[in-house]
Design an enzyme around this catalytic site. Structure first.
Site, short mmCIF file in Angstrom:
data_model
loop_
_atom_site.label_atom_id
_atom_site.label_comp_id
_atom_site.label_asym_id
_atom_site.label_seq_id
_atom_site.Cartn_x
_atom_site.Cartn_y
_atom_site.Cartn_z
CE LYS A 70 -3.60 2.45 2.52
NZ LYS A 70 -4.60 2.37 3.58
NE ARG A 83 -5.64 9.49 3.05
CZ ARG A 83 -4.32 9.66 2.93
NH1 ARG A 83 -3.81 10.87 2.95
NH2 ARG A 83 -3.53 8.62 2.80
CE LYS A 128 -3.66 8.06 6.59
NZ LYS A 128 -4.80 7.13 6.43
CD GLU A 135 5.62 -4.01 3.87
OE1 GLU A 135 4.95 -4.84 4.51
OE2 GLU A 135 6.07 -2.97 4.39
CE LYS A 187 -5.95 1.99 -0.52
NZ LYS A 187 -6.50 1.95 0.81
CB SER A 228 -11.29 7.31 -3.74
OG SER A 228 -10.06 7.73 -3.16
CE1 TYR A 285 -14.77 3.19 -2.83
CE2 TYR A 285 -12.87 3.50 -4.25
CZ TYR A 285 -13.42 3.39 -2.99
OH TYR A 285 -12.60 3.46 -1.89
C1 PBG Z 1 -7.34 3.56 5.39
C2 PBG Z 1 -7.73 3.31 3.98
C3 PBG Z 1 -7.57 4.23 2.93
C4 PBG Z 1 -8.12 3.66 1.82
C5 PBG Z 1 -8.59 2.40 2.17
N1 PBG Z 1 -8.32 2.20 3.53
C6 PBG Z 1 -7.05 5.62 2.94
C7 PBG Z 1 -5.71 5.91 3.46
O1 PBG Z 1 -4.85 5.04 3.60
O2 PBG Z 1 -5.52 7.06 3.79
C8 PBG Z 1 -8.15 4.34 0.49
C9 PBG Z 1 -9.12 3.84 -0.48
C10 PBG Z 1 -9.39 4.73 -1.61
O3 PBG Z 1 -8.76 5.80 -1.81
O4 PBG Z 1 -10.29 4.38 -2.39
N2 PBG Z 1 -6.82 2.59 6.14
#
Ligand code: PBG
Length: 429
Positions: A297, A307, A319, A335, A350, A376, A415
């Site tokens: 991720k 968010r 992050k 990982e 991701k 997203s 989505y």
């Molecule tokens: C948080 C989480 C995130 C997403 C899924 N789980 C956001 C982040 O890490 O800040 C993002 C999913 C998306 O953008 O569609 N644990």
């Protein structure tokens, strides 16, 4: 041609307009509905129908000539007429007259018709490959998410149940839940995350009651519950505390498993959380509950709309001390090795489309199923391009999902799950 028997796990529309006791419906595998050459307005192709049994009424039309007579006629040079070879189609005036290239291989030969293209299609996609991420809240109404046209924060008792039913109607029977938690329940240690009567466990229980065979994935991370908007506990100096966070995540995962989750999905990127969660689940009797690990991720800007949807922006900083550097490739293997060794059942990458190389890498290096998360920002860009009529939304949507499959994703969190599944089932929006 790859075909699949219509064997609806839920209520996928089956073969309409045919006597179903006499016919077994074969539907072209869903990928065939994805035909980049097809205009979005044209009707989907008809279903293929294979006769499973046929009543034979016994009458055979008597032939005028025997086989021997037909053969004799041909031998004597009196073959019956057949249409002539059609004339060579004309090229437009002005086309240069040239000598053909001497090529031993002309790859276009295998692409020359829809039937050939379907025969040689290497990748397929079906609603069974989708996991539908759904945002839930305590409210009774569904609130649109500004940055994600077509997505809502769904009321967990009504809107959500309806959305799940719609998805199941087109063969999407897997969902992942993301809660919008009231600010008053957020804290620095995110303890609401393991409240057995919190929004997520309550929702899981309701959904499992209504749809026992629905596959429910959950998100394991503290950010929706953290007053700091981080996935872990933040120390005074801004450091995200790894092992203490993992302690909380284990409680969160067990609480979700107790409610009936099928997959718990740690998305927090703390070290050692997969092994710790596995041990916690097993010690509580949940060895049948799977772990989908967010293995690679990345600290991506493509999460912006998400968010906003959950109001989960970090209150300070970023992050980058736990999510991966987008510039890194080999690190994904570090990982992946850990997650595999710690007992992950699925490895997730991701975001999706900008990280196809990582999907391929994990696909090649691991025998485990691979998930891709079309996040997203990817969704919103395609939606925006479609609304502005800069791209054909539906075709770009299907192409992006197919590309994630081609790179090696078994399942895709998207989505677009409902919209794409409707498209694959030949329905319009
Ligand atoms: C948080 C989480 C995130 C997403 C899924 N789980 C956001 C982040 O890490 O800040 C993002 C999913 C998306 O953008 O569609 N644990």
């Amino acid at each position: 041609m790859a075909s699949t028997i219509v064997n609806a796990p839920c209520t996928v529309p089956s073969v309409k307009g045919f006597e179903t006791q006499n016919y077994v419906g074969l539907r072209p595998i869903s990928s065939l509905w994805f035909n980049p050459g097809r205009t979005s307005t044209s009707r989907p192709r008809p279903l293929f129908v294979v006769r499973a049994c046929e009543r034979f009424d016994g009458s055979v039309k008597k032939a005028e000539m025997s086989i021997e007579e037909c053969e004799a006629a041909v031998v004597a040079g009196n073959a019956p007429e057949a249409p002539p070879v059609p004339p060579k189609p004309a090229a437009p005036a002005g086309t240069p007259v040239i000598q053909s290239l001497q090529l031993t291989r002309r790859p276009r030969r295998n692409r020359k018709s829809p039937v050939l293209r379907a025969s040689f299609q290497e990748t397929s996609i079906s609603p069974a490959n989708f996991v539908y991420p759904l945002f839930i809240h305590e409210g009774q109404e569904d609130t649109p998410i500004g940055a994600m046209p077509g997505c809502y924060r769904l009321g967990w008792r009504h809107g959500l149940v309806e959305e799940v039913a719609k998805a199941r109607d087109v063969g999407v029977n897997s969902i992942v839940l993301f809660p919008k938690v009231p600010d008053a329940l957020k804290s620095p240690t995110g303890d609401e995350a393991y409240n057995d009567n919190g929004l997520v466990p309550r929702t899981i229980r309701l959904l499992k009651d209504k749809f026992p065979d629905l596959v429910i994935y959950t998100d394991v991370a503290l950010d929706p519950y953290s007053s700091d908007g981080h996935d872990g506990i933040v120390r005074e100096d801004g450091v995200i505390m790894n092992d203490e966070t993992v302690h909380q995540l284990c409680k969160q995962a067990v609480s979700q498993a107790r409610a009936g989750a099928d997959f718990v999905s740690p998305s927090d990127m703390m070290d050692g959380r997969v092994g710790a969660i596995r041990a916690a689940l097993d010690s509580e009797g949940f060895n049948h509950v799977s772990i989908m690990s967010y293995t690679a991720k990345y600290a991506s800007s493509f999460y912006g709309p998400f968010r906003e949807a959950l109001d989960s922006n970090p209150r300070f900083g970023d992050k980058k001390t736990y999510q991966m550097n987008p510039a890194n490739y080999r690190e994904a293997l570090v990982e992946a090795h850990e997650d595999e060794a710690e007992g992950a059942d699925i490895l997730l990458v991701k975001p999706g489309l900008p990280y196809l190389d990582i999907i391929k890498l994990l696909r090649n290096q691991s025998p485990l199923p691979i998930a891709a998360y079309q996040v997203s920002g990817e969704y919103s860009m395609i939606k925006a391009g479609g609304v502005l009529k800069m791209i054909d939304e539906e075709r770009v949507m299907m192409e992006s999902l197919m590309c994630l499959r081609r790179a090696g994703a078994d399942i895709i969190l998207t989505y677009f799950a409902l919209q794409a599944a409707r498209c694959l089932c030949g329905e319009k929006k």
